[in-house]
Write a protein that holds these residues in place. Structure first.
Motif, mmCIF file in Angstrom:
data_model
loop_
_atom_site.group_PDB
_atom_site.id
_atom_site.type_symbol
_atom_site.label_atom_id
_atom_site.label_comp_id
_atom_site.label_asym_id
_atom_site.label_seq_id
_atom_site.Cartn_x
_atom_site.Cartn_y
_atom_site.Cartn_z
ATOM 1 N N THR A 1 -34.965 22.161 14.594
ATOM 2 C CA THR A 1 -35.568 22.207 15.765
ATOM 3 C C THR A 1 -36.925 23.458 15.565
ATOM 4 N N ALA A 2 -37.787 23.435 16.567
ATOM 5 C CA ALA A 2 -39.016 24.448 16.544
ATOM 6 C C ALA A 2 -38.445 25.765 16.701
ATOM 7 N N GLN A 3 -37.361 25.941 17.326
ATOM 8 C CA GLN A 3 -36.681 27.169 17.761
ATOM 9 C C GLN A 3 -35.828 27.525 16.552
ATOM 10 N N GLY A 4 -35.602 26.976 15.526
ATOM 11 C CA GLY A 4 -34.713 27.441 14.548
ATOM 12 C C GLY A 4 -33.234 26.904 14.570
ATOM 13 N N VAL A 5 -32.924 26.259 15.554
ATOM 14 C CA VAL A 5 -31.366 25.866 15.469
ATOM 15 C C VAL A 5 -30.922 24.518 15.159
ATOM 16 N N PRO A 6 -30.604 24.348 14.113
ATOM 17 C CA PRO A 6 -30.438 22.954 13.813
ATOM 18 C C PRO A 6 -29.446 22.085 14.590
ATOM 19 N N VAL A 7 -29.596 20.933 14.837
ATOM 20 C CA VAL A 7 -28.718 19.991 15.739
ATOM 21 C C VAL A 7 -28.229 18.898 14.837
ATOM 22 N N LYS A 8 -27.047 18.303 15.365
ATOM 23 C CA LYS A 8 -26.409 17.338 14.520
ATOM 24 C C LYS A 8 -26.639 15.917 15.297
ATOM 25 N N ALA A 9 -26.562 14.886 14.708
ATOM 26 C CA ALA A 9 -27.044 13.529 15.342
ATOM 27 C C ALA A 9 -26.276 12.420 14.605
ATOM 28 N N SER A 10 -26.308 11.170 15.185
ATOM 29 C CA SER A 10 -25.617 10.045 14.524
ATOM 30 C C SER A 10 -26.825 9.341 13.925
ATOM 31 N N LEU A 11 -26.653 8.688 12.815
ATOM 32 C CA LEU A 11 -27.549 7.949 12.164
ATOM 33 C C LEU A 11 -27.512 6.129 12.811
#
Length: 306
Positions: free
Chosen positions: A47-57
């Motif tokens: 993310t632009a704010q530096g916090v990674p996020v998880k998602a499904s493929l």
């Protein structure tokens, strides 16, 4: 259960995602029937704010009632191409062609444009990106200085916090402005409606205050605007005198309770008339015993047409 799928791209803005996600999540908590999904081309998205996020493929199975939302990504200027694959563009195109809706926040409009979904349509984006997108997608008609635009199930918003306005509007379209006002109040946000359609909903326009008494009375009027609501009954429900109710309500909203109720009736009547209902029928539906009252109110409203 309506599915809302957020398609996440690298360096996405957290508020572009979190704002509309909070609206639909709150709507689900209140029983309005939304199920949220997060899909990306990688399992972890920066993310632009530096916090990674998880998602499904994997994409869930989508129907015509479902919505795909593309949040924006950091883009003081646009990259030569939006960071989505040919397969993802095809998913967007196929979903829309099947009758589904697609939406974007901020630079997410670039993804919709790359999928060919802006051509021949009106759209908006963040003010810093309007000239670049206008040049990139000359077959589309960019609309400046609005919060969101809806055109044939393609919904675009200006950026960052405007994703909240877009999501509230979509909830209002599906479940009514009372639901949107309830969600906005839960989120403690000023519920703007300055978009392309129903730009100034009275239910939301007059909710930007902090008077709990006025909010409680508005809740009653919002849910029963077609009924007779004597001031004495509203005051009794609020536990105050008629004089106190009128004073507090007017200070908070700029309207008397009766005028507020009339605005709600007028808005609903205008919607019905725009969809082919006669003035006489619309008048009865919204609670006017005499259609002449509706005609008088419409004649005083510049946007109304006979």
């Amino acid at each position: 259960m309506r599915k809302v799928v957020f398609f996440l791209v690298p360096r996405l803005h957290l508020l572009d995602l979190a704002g509309p996600a909070q609206v639909f999540s709150t709507a689900a908590d209140l029983g309005y029937g939304y199920q949220l999904y997060y899909v990306a081309e990688t399992e972890e998205v920066s993310t632009a704010q530096g916090v990674p996020v998880k998602a499904s493929l994997a994409w869930p199975e989508l129907g015509r009632d479902d919505l795909i939302v593309v949040p924006g990504w950091r883009s003081p200027r646009l990259s030569p191409w939006p960071p989505i694959s040919a397969r993802s563009k095809q998913v967007l195109r196929t979903h829309h062609a099947s009758g589904g809706s697609v939406a974007s926040v901020c630079s997410g409009a670039d993804a919709l444009g790359a999928a060919g979904l802006l051509d021949g349509r009106r759209y908006t984006t963040h003010h810093d990106l309007t000239e670049e997108l206008a040049a990139r997608y000359p077959k589309a008609n960019i609309v400046r200085d609005v919060l969101y635009v809806m055109d044939e199930r393609v919904i675009t918003s200006a950026g960052i916090a405007s994703g909240i306005d877009l999501a509230l509007h979509l909830v209002a379209v599906e479940h009514g402005a009372v639901a949107a006002a309830r969600i906005a109040r839960e989120m403690v946000v000023y519920a703007r409606r300055n978009g392309d359609e129903l730009q100034e909903s009275a239910m939301l326009r007059h909710r930007g205050h902090l008077s709990d008494l006025a909010h409680r009375v508005q809740d009653v009027i919002d849910s029963r605007y077609a009924d007779r609501l004597p001031l004495a009954d509203l005051a009794r429900a609020a536990g105050v005198s008629e004089r106190t109710l009128t004073r507090v309500f007017t200070a908070a909203t700029g309207l008397t309770p009766l005028r507020y109720q009339q605005l709600l009736r007028l808005e609903r009547a205008e919607h019905l008339i725009a969809h082919g209902t006669t003035v006489e029928s619309a008048s009865r539906v919204v609670g006017f015993e005499d259609p002449r009252m509706l005609r008088r109110l419409r004649s005083r409203t510049p946007a109304a047409t006979a």
